[in-house]
Design an enzyme around this catalytic site. Structure first.
Site, short mmCIF file in Angstrom:
data_model
loop_
_atom_site.label_atom_id
_atom_site.label_comp_id
_atom_site.label_asym_id
_atom_site.label_seq_id
_atom_site.Cartn_x
_atom_site.Cartn_y
_atom_site.Cartn_z
N ASP A 104 0.82 -1.21 0.00
CA ASP A 104 0.00 0.00 0.00
C ASP A 104 0.86 1.26 0.00
O ASP A 104 1.98 1.27 0.55
CB ASP A 104 -0.88 0.03 1.25
CG ASP A 104 -2.02 -0.98 1.20
OD1 ASP A 104 -2.06 -1.80 0.26
OD2 ASP A 104 -2.85 -0.95 2.13
N ASP A 105 0.31 2.31 -0.58
CA ASP A 105 0.76 3.71 -0.42
C ASP A 105 1.80 4.16 -1.43
O ASP A 105 2.12 5.36 -1.47
CB ASP A 105 1.30 3.98 0.99
CG ASP A 105 0.24 3.78 2.06
OD1 ASP A 105 -0.92 3.52 1.71
OD2 ASP A 105 0.60 3.88 3.25
N HIS A 155 -5.21 9.20 -0.31
CA HIS A 155 -5.17 8.36 0.90
C HIS A 155 -6.20 8.83 1.93
O HIS A 155 -5.89 9.10 3.10
CB HIS A 155 -3.76 8.35 1.51
CG HIS A 155 -3.48 7.12 2.34
ND1 HIS A 155 -3.66 7.10 3.70
CD2 HIS A 155 -3.04 5.89 2.00
CE1 HIS A 155 -3.33 5.91 4.17
NE2 HIS A 155 -2.95 5.15 3.15
N TYR A 181 -6.50 2.60 5.33
CA TYR A 181 -6.71 2.23 6.73
C TYR A 181 -7.79 1.14 6.89
O TYR A 181 -8.11 0.77 8.01
CB TYR A 181 -7.14 3.43 7.60
CG TYR A 181 -6.41 4.71 7.33
CD1 TYR A 181 -5.11 4.91 7.79
CD2 TYR A 181 -7.02 5.74 6.60
CE1 TYR A 181 -4.44 6.11 7.54
CE2 TYR A 181 -6.36 6.93 6.34
CZ TYR A 181 -5.07 7.10 6.81
OH TYR A 181 -4.40 8.28 6.55
N HIS A 187 3.73 -2.13 3.20
CA HIS A 187 3.64 -0.76 2.71
C HIS A 187 4.97 -0.37 2.05
O HIS A 187 6.02 -0.47 2.70
CB HIS A 187 3.35 0.22 3.85
CG HIS A 187 2.01 0.02 4.48
ND1 HIS A 187 1.77 -1.00 5.38
CD2 HIS A 187 0.84 0.68 4.32
CE1 HIS A 187 0.50 -0.94 5.77
NE2 HIS A 187 -0.08 0.06 5.14
#
Length: 205
Positions: A28-29, A83, A122, A175
């Protein structure tokens, strides 16, 4: 993830069918130049494929890295453009942000996907939002959160937690972000090596 939460969000995939010794790694991210190339190098060492849930703004900033992820045989997916939390962001704003991320993905994908993947940042999403988004996207959650972003968690503990909870069919969250760098760089190669030695393979969703 607690079973009651899974029942509240039946539109989401929490794990994949455990039909073999396969794990589904997700990142993620990203994509970012500081961490995503490292992830690609580690995955290549074990012939592992993964799914990268990208922040749209990072795709816009680093399109070459996004294309490198695709060129290595991995899958890109939606993680909203900025995000955003689905619990606190107004519905119209959240939906627009998801659409904007998908536009950024379309700029690097060779062709549009029939049913794109989306992971709410999240894991925060409301039931009404999930129902709306499910009309266009497959919502992806997880059953193993490595917590690599947690600076209070020692790398060794992060690794043991990730290994201890992983099962065939698990969707595992890492991540490729600066915040996760310390734990990610320790955990990922050792996690891959551990499960490769156990005869596992690693696939994209």
């Amino acid at each position: 993830m607690p079973e009651p939460l899974r029942r509240l969000l039946p539109e989401c995939w929490w794990q994949m069918p455990a039909t073999g010794r396969t794990l589904y790694l997700t990142f993620d991210d990203g994509p970012i130049p500081e961490e995503t190339p490292f992830v690609l190098e580690q995955l290549a060492r074990f012939d592992a494929k993964a799914t990268f849930f990208c922040v749209g703004d990072n795709i816009v900033r680093h399109p070459a890295i996004a294309r490198a992820v695709l060129a290595a045989g991995h899958r890109l997916a939606n993680h909203t453009h900025h995000h955003l939390s689905g619990w606190t962001t107004p519905r119209a704003e959240y939906l627009a942000d998801v659409a904007r991320c998908q536009e950024a993905l379309l700029d690097v994908l060779p062709e549009p996907e029939v049913r794109p993947l989306l992971r709410p940042p999240y894991g925060r999403i409301t039931l009404p939002l999930a129902r709306i988004l499910n009309e266009q996207y497959q919502l992806i959650m997880w059953d193993v959160l490595t917590c690599d972003y947690d600076h209070t968690l020692a790398p060794e503990d992060c690794l043991q937690t990730a290994i201890g909870y992983s099962r065939p069919g698990s969707i595992v969250v890492f991540h490729d972000s600066l915040k996760a760098s310390r734990n990610l760089r320790y955990v990922l190669p050792r996690y891959l090596e551990h499960f490769a030695e156990q005869g596992f393979t690693f696939a994209a969703i």
